[in-house]
Motif scaffolding. Sequence first.
Motif, PDB file in Angstrom:
ATOM      1  N   LEU A   1      29.559  46.722  30.314  1.00 24.69           N
ATOM      2  CA  LEU A   1      30.101  47.601  31.354  1.00 24.69           C
ATOM      3  C   LEU A   1      30.142  49.029  30.832  1.00 24.69           C
ATOM      4  N   LYS A   2      29.779  49.983  31.669  1.00 21.71           N
ATOM      5  CA  LYS A   2      29.830  51.392  31.249  1.00 21.71           C
ATOM      6  C   LYS A   2      30.747  52.167  32.194  1.00 21.71           C
ATOM      7  N   PRO A   3      31.509  53.116  31.657  1.00 27.96           N
ATOM      8  CA  PRO A   3      32.248  54.006  32.559  1.00 27.96           C
ATOM      9  C   PRO A   3      31.262  54.899  33.303  1.00 27.96           C
ATOM     10  N   ARG A   4      31.719  55.552  34.371  1.00 26.38           N
ATOM     11  CA  ARG A   4      30.833  56.482  35.078  1.00 26.38           C
ATOM     12  C   ARG A   4      30.485  57.654  34.177  1.00 26.38           C
ATOM     13  N   PRO A   5      29.331  58.274  34.421  1.00 18.63           N
ATOM     14  CA  PRO A   5      28.941  59.422  33.586  1.00 18.63           C
ATOM     15  C   PRO A   5      30.064  60.457  33.557  1.00 18.63           C
ATOM     16  N   GLY A   6      30.376  60.950  32.383  1.00 12.92           N
ATOM     17  CA  GLY A   6      31.418  61.964  32.248  1.00 12.92           C
ATOM     18  C   GLY A   6      32.827  61.400  32.214  1.00 12.92           C
ATOM     19  N   GLU A   7      32.954  60.082  32.369  1.00 10.85           N
ATOM     20  CA  GLU A   7      34.289  59.483  32.311  1.00 10.85           C
ATOM     21  C   GLU A   7      34.406  58.619  31.055  1.00 10.85           C
ATOM     22  N   ASP A   8      35.641  58.424  30.602  1.00  7.81           N
ATOM     23  CA  ASP A   8      35.851  57.699  29.352  1.00  7.81           C
ATOM     24  C   ASP A   8      36.248  56.255  29.544  1.00  7.81           C
ATOM     25  N   TRP A   9      36.891  55.986  30.668  1.00 11.50           N
ATOM     26  CA  TRP A   9      37.360  54.617  30.834  1.00 11.50           C
ATOM     27  C   TRP A   9      36.848  54.049  32.135  1.00 11.50           C
ATOM     28  N   HIS A  10      37.077  52.748  32.265  1.00 12.62           N
ATOM     29  CA  HIS A  10      36.445  51.997  33.353  1.00 12.62           C
ATOM     30  C   HIS A  10      37.332  51.956  34.586  1.00 12.62           C
TER      31      HIS A  10
END
Length: 423
Positions: A158-167
């Motif tokens: 799972l990846k956070p959205r671009p520019g975000e750190d958490w999910h």
Amino acid sequence: MSLFPSEESQRLDAADPLASYRLRFSIPKMPDGTDTLYLCGNSLGLQSKDGIDALHAVVKDWAELGIEGYFTGDNPWVDYGTELRESEARLVGAKPLEVAVMNSLTVNLNLLLLSFYRPTPERHKIIIEDHTFPSDQYAFREQIRFHGFDPETSLVVLKPRPGEDWHRTEDILETIAKEGAETALVMMGGVNYYTGQFFDIATITKAGHDEGCTVGWDLAHAAGNLPLQLHDWNVDFAAWCHYKYLNSGPAAPGGAFVHERFAHATDLPRLAGWWGHNRSTRFQWVDEFEPEPGAVGWQMTNTPVLSTAPLKGSLTMFDELGMPAIRQKSVKLTGYLWELLSRIESGFDIMTPSDPSQRGAQLSLRVHGDNGRVVFDYIKERGVICDWRNPNCIRISPAPLYNSFDDVRRFAEIFDEALRRVG
Ligand SMILES: *Cc1c(COP(=O)(O)O)cnc(C)c1O
């Protein structure tokens, strides 16, 4: 006027019902004999006096009783681990049958994966979060290979959205819905070790189950940090360590949870040993393994009493207070840290969610520019013990049992100074 007046922190300390617990811990010292500013309870919790008393009791029994210590004395070793199950169960919101104190975290993870990750060609994937702790990554990848699959195609990160750190929970649910039919196991960290994000365990577990997946949790950074309800949240299995928020000493034995619905699941493949064998016939030397019902059925080996003793002592404090009271202070303490840090104008940002319900004690600070390591060394020089993660992350975790509001204030002051001078 100081950005961080001590009147404020002293007032908070004076009103803190848990303040006296600090005296029940040994605080590491600086070379000049003053206390360090210990904010590293997320990596290794401090030594508790209760833990050392329990350790001395074992040492004494060993000296005086030899092998008889297994069956006599105040705390017979034969049931030393099982006696802790009531406390463990309260800690993670489980029934005593569902928990065991055994082995260590990565070992338990692997043992439980052998039972609960059973890939088929149609359903072979494991969904994990970004920045999964390396030990867990290694375990997942090798378990996938062990079954003849390839992590390239079987591991979904799972990846956070671009520019975000958490999910965002909605993104996690979307991935589970999309990959679910091919997924054997959803396995995340209850609190991510890097960002400090606390996941919505109940919602994610339900989403995994709705897709027919098994759902497990690594609670290394959640156990002893936040109240958990593993039974009611319907978690299939979980593993954690006791040396972080539970202050039980380096490499203390780990904890494991197996939901009650598997308590008698003798058909699950598993590795076996005498301590997982039915308690009533354990010493009758029968040849066939018959697992003890519940999580203990995975224990295999006899309880390492010496390294379990500090846990036994430490758990008395968790029993006295209960997780809700500990969490209540933790929310205030970390909230205060957040507030103080927000008075610093620039030089860093916080990777951890701002919503207190989505984090535990830890805040992860990202230092801007290339001087993160220099900032870390600067604060270390001044007595701050915390944790550095490449390339630019400083993890700070005020522990509600032994950290004060003034600890947090002093940290903010030193960190601010570091950013001004070397950041
Ligand atoms: C601390 C930690 C570990 C360490 O594993 P051990 O088996 O206790 O050495 C593993 N996974 C996570 C998520 C951790 O935070």
